[in-house]
Design an enzyme around this catalytic site. Sequence first.
Site, PDB file in Angstrom:
ATOM      1  N   HIS A 155      68.595 -68.559  74.747  1.00 47.61           N
ATOM      2  CA  HIS A 155      69.265 -67.304  74.745  1.00 47.61           C
ATOM      3  C   HIS A 155      68.852 -66.397  76.109  1.00 47.61           C
ATOM      4  O   HIS A 155      68.007 -66.725  76.657  1.00 47.61           O
ATOM      5  CB  HIS A 155      69.148 -66.355  73.583  1.00 47.61           C
ATOM      6  CG  HIS A 155      69.910 -66.765  72.332  1.00 47.61           C
ATOM      7  ND1 HIS A 155      69.501 -67.648  71.676  1.00 47.61           N
ATOM      8  CD2 HIS A 155      71.022 -66.306  71.838  1.00 47.61           C
ATOM      9  CE1 HIS A 155      70.414 -67.882  70.710  1.00 47.61           C
ATOM     10  NE2 HIS A 155      71.530 -67.123  70.759  1.00 47.61           N
ATOM     11  N   LYS A 159      67.227 -60.710  74.735  1.00 39.80           N
ATOM     12  CA  LYS A 159      67.417 -60.704  73.228  1.00 39.80           C
ATOM     13  C   LYS A 159      66.198 -60.330  72.455  1.00 39.80           C
ATOM     14  O   LYS A 159      64.930 -60.719  72.984  1.00 39.80           O
ATOM     15  CB  LYS A 159      68.023 -62.290  72.884  1.00 39.80           C
ATOM     16  CG  LYS A 159      68.191 -62.337  71.213  1.00 39.80           C
ATOM     17  CD  LYS A 159      68.557 -63.910  70.944  1.00 39.80           C
ATOM     18  CE  LYS A 159      68.804 -64.088  69.645  1.00 39.80           C
ATOM     19  NZ  LYS A 159      69.600 -63.034  69.051  1.00 39.80           N
TER      20      LYS A 159
END
Length: 265
Positions: A155, A159
């Site tokens: 990601h 995040k």
Amino acid sequence: MVVMIKVIVAGFKGRMGKTTVQMVNENQDFELAAVYDPRATESNLNEINEYQALDVPVYSELQQIKSAGLDVWVDFTSPASVFANVKFALEQRISPVIGTTGLTDEQVGELQRLAKEKKVGGLIAPNFGISAVLLMQFAQQAAKYLPDVEIIEMHHNNKLDAPSGTALNTAKMIAKVRKEKVQGNPDEKETLPGARGADYQGMKIHSVRLPGYVAHEQVLFGGLGEALTIRQDSFDRISFMSGVAVAISKIKNYDELFVGLEHIL
């Protein structure tokens, strides 16, 4: 006369929140009735340049929200606030559609009990991407025959939680069809702590956080003389919006809180 679904978007200042605001505003079946974000200083969306044509109230505190008439609460906020947000929505009989990850199993259980008590439909989706839902289902099927598995999720570097909700849910789905087992050499030793990743019932989960990424996952299976890799990539946040739209459209038809988009597809 078609009755539009009135939606409040929580976390509208974040990237997923902004994408959701755009999708809801452009969908002829939805009405963007309100937005919420603790960081907001505005009282109306039209105070923001990109939303000058919209007359939508902005809230920065839960207690400010005028819940009457609201149908669906879409939440893309933070792991620290999502539980209180969903509890508030359920208590106000607003159906929650939750894309925020970080809820514990205990919190999910409490929210599910509250949803049943209030007879309110809701959805917690580890991932709204159709490809991600398919990945989880394919991985569960493969694990019946290839029980040695590791998960790598990748990601963007902003995040907040690790592992991702999608990776954790993938592991939980696999665990339903796979006996817990120790993988690799039982005498292995990490010369650098954490090198083998997090452990979920014997499965290793590895989290990558890098700029340029959005949301990606690989599930790796190994067997005698063979290997299988299942991979899913989301290159743009718009890929999640078809799933969000389906959830908004359908969730009022239920009276319980589901975990996983596949339950309403």
